[in-house]
Design a protein around this motif. Structure first.
Motif, PDB file in Angstrom:
ATOM      1  N   LEU A  33       2.813  49.494  16.890  1.00 37.28           N
ATOM      2  CA  LEU A  33       2.260  51.014  17.105  1.00 37.28           C
ATOM      3  C   LEU A  33       1.386  50.999  18.188  1.00 37.28           C
ATOM      4  CD1 LEU A  33       1.996  53.709  15.784  1.00 37.28           C
ATOM      5  CD2 LEU A  33      -0.095  52.625  14.496  1.00 37.28           C
ATOM      6  N   ALA A  34       0.491  50.183  18.481  1.00 36.03           N
ATOM      7  CA  ALA A  34      -0.571  50.109  19.706  1.00 36.03           C
ATOM      8  C   ALA A  34       0.318  50.062  21.039  1.00 36.03           C
ATOM      9  CB  ALA A  34      -1.495  48.861  19.440  1.00 36.03           C
ATOM     10  N   ASN A  35       1.260  49.135  21.114  1.00 36.89           N
ATOM     11  CA  ASN A  35       2.108  49.091  22.422  1.00 36.89           C
ATOM     12  C   ASN A  35       2.878  50.549  22.718  1.00 36.89           C
ATOM     13  OD1 ASN A  35       2.825  46.519  23.928  1.00 36.89           O
ATOM     14  ND2 ASN A  35       2.239  45.821  21.957  1.00 36.89           N
ATOM     15  N   SER A  36       3.178  51.114  21.655  1.00 37.92           N
ATOM     16  CA  SER A  36       3.913  52.494  22.060  1.00 37.92           C
ATOM     17  C   SER A  36       3.167  53.502  22.288  1.00 37.92           C
ATOM     18  CB  SER A  36       4.970  52.710  20.799  1.00 37.92           C
ATOM     19  OG  SER A  36       4.383  52.723  19.668  1.00 37.92           O
ATOM     20  N   THR A  37       1.901  53.439  21.625  1.00 34.02           N
ATOM     21  CA  THR A  37       0.708  54.654  21.887  1.00 34.02           C
ATOM     22  C   THR A  37       0.088  54.468  23.149  1.00 34.02           C
ATOM     23  OG1 THR A  37       0.462  54.359  19.320  1.00 34.02           O
ATOM     24  CG2 THR A  37      -1.095  55.686  20.321  1.00 34.02           C
ATOM     25  N   TYR A  38      -0.176  53.111  23.454  1.00 38.43           N
ATOM     26  CA  TYR A  38      -0.808  52.916  24.826  1.00 38.43           C
ATOM     27  C   TYR A  38      -0.240  52.340  25.920  1.00 38.43           C
ATOM     28  CZ  TYR A  38      -4.614  54.395  21.385  1.00 38.43           C
ATOM     29  OH  TYR A  38      -5.233  54.858  20.302  1.00 38.43           O
ATOM     30  N   PRO A  39       0.860  52.577  26.346  1.00 41.34           N
ATOM     31  CA  PRO A  39       1.691  51.617  27.343  1.00 41.34           C
ATOM     32  C   PRO A  39       0.909  51.166  28.808  1.00 41.34           C
ATOM     33  CG  PRO A  39       2.733  53.905  27.052  1.00 41.34           C
ATOM     34  CD  PRO A  39       1.695  53.770  25.928  1.00 41.34           C
ATOM     35  N   ALA A  40       0.238  52.570  29.159  1.00 39.00           N
ATOM     36  CA  ALA A  40      -0.396  52.469  30.488  1.00 39.00           C
ATOM     37  C   ALA A  40      -1.557  51.330  30.203  1.00 39.00           C
ATOM     38  CB  ALA A  40      -0.789  53.648  30.924  1.00 39.00           C
ATOM     39  N   CYS A  64       7.315  36.853  23.247  1.00 39.88           N
ATOM     40  CA  CYS A  64       7.913  38.431  23.561  1.00 39.88           C
ATOM     41  C   CYS A  64       8.551  38.590  25.076  1.00 39.88           C
ATOM     42  CB  CYS A  64       7.048  39.499  23.075  1.00 39.88           C
ATOM     43  SG  CYS A  64       5.609  39.872  24.212  1.00 39.88           S
ATOM     44  N   ILE A  65       8.161  37.673  25.862  1.00 33.78           N
ATOM     45  CA  ILE A  65       8.590  37.765  27.146  1.00 33.78           C
ATOM     46  C   ILE A  65      10.258  37.519  27.228  1.00 33.78           C
ATOM     47  CG2 ILE A  65       6.607  37.129  28.410  1.00 33.78           C
ATOM     48  CD1 ILE A  65       7.915  34.166  28.756  1.00 33.78           C
ATOM     49  N   TYR A  66      10.591  36.937  26.191  1.00 30.33           N
ATOM     50  CA  TYR A  66      12.257  36.700  26.253  1.00 30.33           C
ATOM     51  C   TYR A  66      13.046  37.646  26.107  1.00 30.33           C
ATOM     52  CZ  TYR A  66      10.890  31.745  26.689  1.00 30.33           C
ATOM     53  OH  TYR A  66      10.467  30.355  27.012  1.00 30.33           O
ATOM     54  N   PRO A  67      14.290  37.979  26.408  1.00 26.83           N
ATOM     55  CA  PRO A  67      15.038  38.957  26.171  1.00 26.83           C
ATOM     56  C   PRO A  67      15.381  39.376  24.599  1.00 26.83           C
ATOM     57  CG  PRO A  67      16.327  37.658  27.968  1.00 26.83           C
ATOM     58  CD  PRO A  67      14.968  36.855  27.231  1.00 26.83           C
ATOM     59  N   LYS A  68      15.563  40.395  24.478  1.00 28.19           N
ATOM     60  CA  LYS A  68      15.631  40.858  23.004  1.00 28.19           C
ATOM     61  C   LYS A  68      16.739  40.174  22.117  1.00 28.19           C
ATOM     62  CE  LYS A  68      16.269  44.913  19.950  1.00 28.19           C
ATOM     63  NZ  LYS A  68      16.131  46.333  19.540  1.00 28.19           N
ATOM     64  N   HIS A  69      17.814  39.948  22.989  1.00 26.69           N
ATOM     65  CA  HIS A  69      18.955  39.239  22.348  1.00 26.69           C
ATOM     66  C   HIS A  69      19.271  38.025  22.834  1.00 26.69           C
ATOM     67  CE1 HIS A  69      19.781  43.088  20.285  1.00 26.69           C
ATOM     68  NE2 HIS A  69      19.944  43.751  21.473  1.00 26.69           N
ATOM     69  N   GLU A  88      12.637  43.588  24.748  1.00 34.68           N
ATOM     70  CA  GLU A  88      12.330  44.538  23.285  1.00 34.68           C
ATOM     71  C   GLU A  88      11.737  45.747  23.807  1.00 34.68           C
ATOM     72  OE1 GLU A  88      11.841  46.506  20.306  1.00 34.68           O
ATOM     73  OE2 GLU A  88      13.059  44.797  19.994  1.00 34.68           O
ATOM     74  N   PRO A  89      12.260  46.954  23.439  1.00 32.23           N
ATOM     75  CA  PRO A  89      11.582  48.283  24.144  1.00 32.23           C
ATOM     76  C   PRO A  89      10.275  48.436  23.614  1.00 32.23           C
ATOM     77  CG  PRO A  89      13.846  48.805  23.481  1.00 32.23           C
ATOM     78  CD  PRO A  89      13.718  47.315  23.165  1.00 32.23           C
ATOM     79  N   THR A  90       9.878  48.064  22.249  1.00 33.56           N
ATOM     80  CA  THR A  90       8.626  48.358  21.752  1.00 33.56           C
ATOM     81  C   THR A  90       7.360  47.473  22.416  1.00 33.56           C
ATOM     82  OG1 THR A  90       8.992  46.640  19.883  1.00 33.56           O
ATOM     83  CG2 THR A  90       9.898  48.873  19.503  1.00 33.56           C
ATOM     84  N   ASN A  91       7.802  46.549  22.993  1.00 35.39           N
ATOM     85  CA  ASN A  91       6.480  45.828  23.722  1.00 35.39           C
ATOM     86  C   ASN A  91       6.794  45.517  24.930  1.00 35.39           C
ATOM     87  OD1 ASN A  91       8.240  43.519  23.369  1.00 35.39           O
ATOM     88  ND2 ASN A  91       6.766  42.677  22.141  1.00 35.39           N
ATOM     89  N   GLU A  92       7.800  46.165  25.673  1.00 35.18           N
ATOM     90  CA  GLU A  92       7.998  45.867  27.058  1.00 35.18           C
ATOM     91  C   GLU A  92       6.771  45.909  28.063  1.00 35.18           C
ATOM     92  OE1 GLU A  92      10.989  48.029  29.165  1.00 35.18           O
ATOM     93  OE2 GLU A  92      10.102  50.184  28.379  1.00 35.18           O
ATOM     94  N   TRP A  93       6.023  46.776  27.927  1.00 34.00           N
ATOM     95  CA  TRP A  93       4.741  47.017  28.695  1.00 34.00           C
ATOM     96  C   TRP A  93       3.878  45.705  28.746  1.00 34.00           C
ATOM     97  CZ3 TRP A  93       6.458  51.331  30.619  1.00 34.00           C
ATOM     98  CH2 TRP A  93       7.229  51.939  29.859  1.00 34.00           C
ATOM     99  N   TYR A  94       3.872  45.124  27.607  1.00 33.65           N
ATOM    100  CA  TYR A  94       2.917  43.839  27.432  1.00 33.65           C
ATOM    101  C   TYR A  94       3.732  42.747  27.970  1.00 33.65           C
ATOM    102  CZ  TYR A  94       0.656  39.927  25.004  1.00 33.65           C
ATOM    103  OH  TYR A  94      -0.136  38.719  24.753  1.00 33.65           O
ATOM    104  N   ALA A  95       5.031  42.686  27.708  1.00 31.27           N
ATOM    105  CA  ALA A  95       5.814  41.663  28.166  1.00 31.27           C
ATOM    106  C   ALA A  95       6.074  41.665  29.541  1.00 31.27           C
ATOM    107  CB  ALA A  95       7.306  41.755  27.519  1.00 31.27           C
ATOM    108  N   VAL A  96       6.261  42.679  30.274  1.00 32.90           N
ATOM    109  CA  VAL A  96       6.182  42.666  31.837  1.00 32.90           C
ATOM    110  C   VAL A  96       4.961  42.147  32.341  1.00 32.90           C
ATOM    111  CG1 VAL A  96       6.402  44.479  33.824  1.00 32.90           C
ATOM    112  CG2 VAL A  96       8.102  44.483  31.861  1.00 32.90           C
ATOM    113  N   ALA A  97       3.685  42.646  31.975  1.00 38.31           N
ATOM    114  CA  ALA A  97       2.747  42.179  32.355  1.00 38.31           C
ATOM    115  C   ALA A  97       2.419  40.705  32.274  1.00 38.31           C
ATOM    116  CB  ALA A  97       1.429  42.833  31.716  1.00 38.31           C
ATOM    117  N   LYS A  98       3.047  40.053  31.060  1.00 40.74           N
ATOM    118  CA  LYS A  98       2.832  38.680  30.941  1.00 40.74           C
ATOM    119  C   LYS A  98       3.793  37.897  31.851  1.00 40.74           C
ATOM    120  CE  LYS A  98      -0.302  37.767  27.984  1.00 40.74           C
ATOM    121  NZ  LYS A  98      -1.540  36.972  28.311  1.00 40.74           N
TER     122      LYS A  98
END
Length: 315
Positions: free
Chosen positions: A71-78, A110-115, A131-141
């Motif tokens: 929820l937090a990841n999808s609400t505040y991606p920036a 969560c940095i690893y590919p979804k599949h 995983e699209p729901t937390n990709e903003w965090y994953a890309v940063a990591k």
């Protein structure tokens, strides 16, 4: 790293950072440097540079991050991508330029590919979509660990990168809006028991499998690797075992003393079917987790009742 080395723990109030502080104190390290968010905003480059210039730490545990659930990841991606990029870039760069001997960077599974194939090996990084729901965090990591590797290659900076699995333990987040599955279930079952509810509803089918590592075991692994590991390859940290959400719910019901019915709401999402880390690289170095899942959940439940549930009753 000696007992009187100057050690900066970034994010010392969080679940992971506080466990690292506990571990270092128990092991006899006496010169720990910490700052609250009000004292030092790690997103502020000038403030971070001033801090490193003044304190001159020799070792850094970088456990600070903006974290949250789906929820937090999808609400505040920036916020998630910007804050994490700023925090890690400022700290890693200042650590190198002010002569830190070694830095430990904490990523996430969560940095690893979804599949990704299971269990997930370190070399599966960047082999598929996130995983699209937390990709903003994953890309940063991912950017953070690549920054560590780049500074090692170009400048010879000794930065190591750990990828922990799902964590839990004392100091966890029990807010049902933002917490992860294990602390959320502890709270749900405890409240159901105290209110005399006949059933507890759990999201999904109960079939997905997840791996859980007690945060004190992660802190133990952090100290072990800070002392024994000096390469650029990332290292998975986990237990090598997973459990279905159904089994987890039944275990937590037993520990909390809830005797009613567990109902699975199959209209709700399951998420990834399985997330298990391959921990053979770390285990080959001689490290093993020490805290079993039942023991760890019992301890976490006790912490929740004394620190969280009691407070909630008096609000």
């Amino acid at each position: 790293m000696t007992k009187d080395s100057k050690i900066f723990i970034a994010g010392h109030r969080g679940l992971v950072g506080s466990a690292i502080v506990r571990k270092l104190q128990a092991a006899g390290y006496t010169h720990l440097i910490t700052r609250t968010r009000n004292e030092l905003d790690l997103r502020n480059q000038a403030a971070v540079e001033r801090f490193f210039a003044e304190t001159q730490p020799t070792y850094v545990f970088l456990a600070a991050a903006r974290v949250g659930g789906i929820l937090a990841n999808s609400t505040y991606p920036a916020d998630f991508i910007r804050d994490n990029l700023q925090i890690q870039t400022n700290v890693i760069d200042a650590a190198y330029r002010f002569g830190v001997k070694k830095l430990l960077f904490l990523g996430s599974s969560c940095i690893y590919p979804k599949h990704a194939p299971q269990p997930m090996k370190e070399e599966y990084l960047l082999t598929g979509a996130l995983e699209p729901t937390n990709e903003w965090y994953a890309v940063a990591k991912i950017a953070g660990l690549k920054l560590c590797q780049a500074y090692r290659r170009q400048y010879g900076f000794n930065a190591i990168c750990l990828m922990p699995t799902n964590l839990y333990g004392p100091g966890d987040n029990f807010d049902l809006e933002t917490s992860h599955v294990l602390p959320a279930l502890i709270r749900k079952f405890h409240e159901a028991k105290t209110q005399g509810a006949k059933q507890v509803v759990v999201w999904g089918t109960g079939t997905p499998r997840r791996e859980f590592l007690h945060v004190d075991d992660l802190a133990d692994a952090c100290l072990f690797l800070m002392q024994h590991y000096n390469d650029e390859d990332i290292i998975n940290v986990g237990t090598g075992k997973d459990i279905s959400i159904r089994e987890l719910a039944e275990l937590i019901a037993e520990i909390t003393g809830f005797s009613g019915e567990i109902v699975f709401d199959t209209s709700k999402p399951d998420g990834t079917p399985r997330k298990l880390l391959d921990v053979s690289r770390l285990w080959a170095m001689g490290w093993r987790p020490k805290i079993g899942l039942r023991e760890g959940i019992e301890e976490t439940y006790h912490w929740y009742v004394t620190h969280y549930a009691e407070k909630a009753m008096h609000v």
